[in-house]
Design an enzyme around this catalytic site. Structure first.
Site, PDB file in Angstrom:
ATOM      1  N   SER A 189     -10.977 -26.618  -6.102  1.00 12.72           N
ATOM      2  CA  SER A 189     -11.215 -26.265  -4.708  1.00 12.72           C
ATOM      3  C   SER A 189     -12.482 -25.442  -4.633  1.00 12.72           C
ATOM      4  CB  SER A 189     -10.033 -25.469  -4.148  1.00 12.72           C
ATOM      5  OG  SER A 189     -10.254 -25.127  -2.793  1.00 12.72           O
ATOM      6  N   HIS A 230     -17.060 -27.551   2.064  1.00  4.65           N
ATOM      7  CA  HIS A 230     -15.776 -27.349   1.395  1.00  4.65           C
ATOM      8  C   HIS A 230     -15.354 -28.668   0.768  1.00  4.65           C
ATOM      9  CE1 HIS A 230     -11.378 -28.196   1.832  1.00  4.65           C
ATOM     10  NE2 HIS A 230     -11.308 -27.150   1.045  1.00  4.65           N
ATOM     11  N   ASN A 271     -12.026 -30.303  -1.980  1.00  9.54           N
ATOM     12  CA  ASN A 271     -10.811 -30.038  -2.729  1.00  9.54           C
ATOM     13  C   ASN A 271     -10.257 -31.366  -3.220  1.00  9.54           C
ATOM     14  OD1 ASN A 271      -7.552 -30.009  -2.357  1.00  9.54           O
ATOM     15  ND2 ASN A 271      -8.290 -28.105  -3.261  1.00  9.54           N
ATOM     16  N   VAL A 272      -9.859 -31.418  -4.481  1.00  7.43           N
ATOM     17  CA  VAL A 272      -9.140 -32.574  -5.020  1.00  7.43           C
ATOM     18  C   VAL A 272      -7.995 -32.034  -5.867  1.00  7.43           C
ATOM     19  CG1 VAL A 272     -10.942 -34.340  -4.945  1.00  7.43           C
ATOM     20  CG2 VAL A 272     -10.904 -32.734  -6.849  1.00  7.43           C
ATOM     21  N   ARG A 273      -6.807 -32.630  -5.721  1.00  9.23           N
ATOM     22  CA  ARG A 273      -5.643 -32.025  -6.356  1.00  9.23           C
ATOM     23  C   ARG A 273      -4.570 -33.080  -6.664  1.00  9.23           C
ATOM     24  NH1 ARG A 273      -6.099 -30.923  -1.013  1.00  9.23           N
ATOM     25  NH2 ARG A 273      -4.404 -31.665   0.327  1.00  9.23           N
ATOM     26  N   HIS A 305      -6.162 -22.811  18.496  1.00 10.75           N
ATOM     27  CA  HIS A 305      -6.268 -21.665  19.403  1.00 10.75           C
ATOM     28  C   HIS A 305      -7.665 -21.548  20.016  1.00 10.75           C
ATOM     29  CE1 HIS A 305      -7.632 -20.162  15.501  1.00 10.75           C
ATOM     30  NE2 HIS A 305      -8.291 -19.209  16.136  1.00 10.75           N
ATOM     31  N   GLY A 323       0.090 -17.279  -6.419  1.00  7.26           N
ATOM     32  CA  GLY A 323      -1.212 -17.494  -7.050  1.00  7.26           C
ATOM     33  C   GLY A 323      -2.062 -16.235  -7.057  1.00  7.26           C
TER      34      GLY A 323
END
Length: 317
Positions: free
Chosen positions: A99, A113, A115-117, A182, A266
């Protein structure tokens, strides 16, 4: 993946790819910055697993950026991981991924940004349940059509070998996910987002993960190179810091990765490395009509088909 041996082999293959991906992205970003390097911090999680956090701070081009690898495991999936899969509650789990978030110094250079998971939920005497997730998205402060099209061209290229329906589906998911309810506005100009991917077999799903991971730096580095030396002043810097506040709001209120990291015990410093080093909030601030700041809202923070113009040009329209 019918035996534990094959499961272990698969996990090792994914882990080795993710570590190599972290190395490559850090190497390329250091080369683009030309001044600062990533500081590495290896950490261990008491409940199981650990990671390799790398942070670059105070660079000539990158004000602050983090590229984090983690591989954690535990006896029970946290609530954020079972919200869409309640039948998996109570299973042990393994989760690994890379990430990253990059906050450039120059306001004309966008934040990015990626991310790979991989998640795997396990239970005695049952086959493990696995799924992949990830994507990448871009958050400009001043919009450039050229950059947006190039970013989505790379996103499309990452998906193309896996079918014509993949890019539109995961682009739409990205637009819907990175949205501040929001504020009633997108976080940026999108890209790709996918989760719970296991409809393909493991090898195909893993190949798609690699394609997304590899295309991130191919998409981002040329944009960073184009914008990193653009002259700017106090006005642009103030707007950048103000818009960074939206990034903070999303990550602390909505982001699944942040919630998973905190709920699973974490490492807080690694989880929150995505936050920008400087940020500001202004009460009820509104851009001046017709200004470049207003143009960001009216022309870029909207859901657009960034490849449509290119397609029309190719048809001679």
């Amino acid at each position: 993946m019918n035996t534990m041996t094959s499961t272990d082999t698969r996990l090792t293959e994914v882990k080795n790819y993710l570590l190599a991906l972290q190395d490559d992205i850090c190497r390329q970003l250091e080369a683009e910055d030309g001044q600062a390097g990533f500081v590495e911090d290896n950490w261990h999680r008491e409940q199981g697993g650990g990671g390799r956090t790398r942070v670059l701070a105070g660079g000539r081009v990158i004000e602050q950026g983090g590229v984090n690898f983690s591989h954690v495991h535990g006896t029970q999936l946290p609530p954020s991981a079972t919200a869409a899969r309640p039948e998996l509650a109570g299973r042990s789990f393994q989760a690994m991924g890379v990430s990253l978030v990059i906050h450039p110094r120059n306001p004309y250079a966008p934040t990015s940004h990626a991310n790979v998971r991989l998640f795997m939920a396990e239970k005695a005497d049952e086959a493990p349940v696995w799924w992949f997730g990830g994507g990448f998205d871009l958050t400009p402060y001043y919009g450039f059509e050229e950059d947006c099209r190039a970013w989505h061209q790379q996103a499309h290229a990452a998906c193309e070998p896996f079918g014509p329906e993949v890019y539109p589906r995961y682009k739409q998911w990205c637009d819907e996910y990175f949205f501040l309810k929001h504020r009633n506005e997108p976080r940026g100009i999108g890209g790709l987002f996918f989760d719970d991917l296991n409809a393909w077999d493991f090898d195909t799903s893993f190949a798609f993960l690699r394609s997304v991971g590899d295309h991130y730096i191919q998409a981002y580095r040329p944009i960073l190179n184009r914008r990193k030396d653009t002259p700017y002043g106090e006005r642009e810097r103030d707007f950048q810091l103000y818009r960074r506040g939206r990034y903070v709001e999303f990550n602390l209120v909505y982001d699944r990765g942040t919630l998973f990291g905190l709920q699973s015990g974490g490492r807080t410093e690694s989880i929150l490395m995505s936050l920008p080093p400087l940020v500001k909030w202004c009460y009820d601030w509104q851009p001046e009509p017709g200004s470049p700041e207003a143009r960001l809202y009216s022309e870029f923070l909207t859901r657009r088909d960034w490849l449509a113009q290119q397609e029309n040009e190719g048809k001679g329209n």
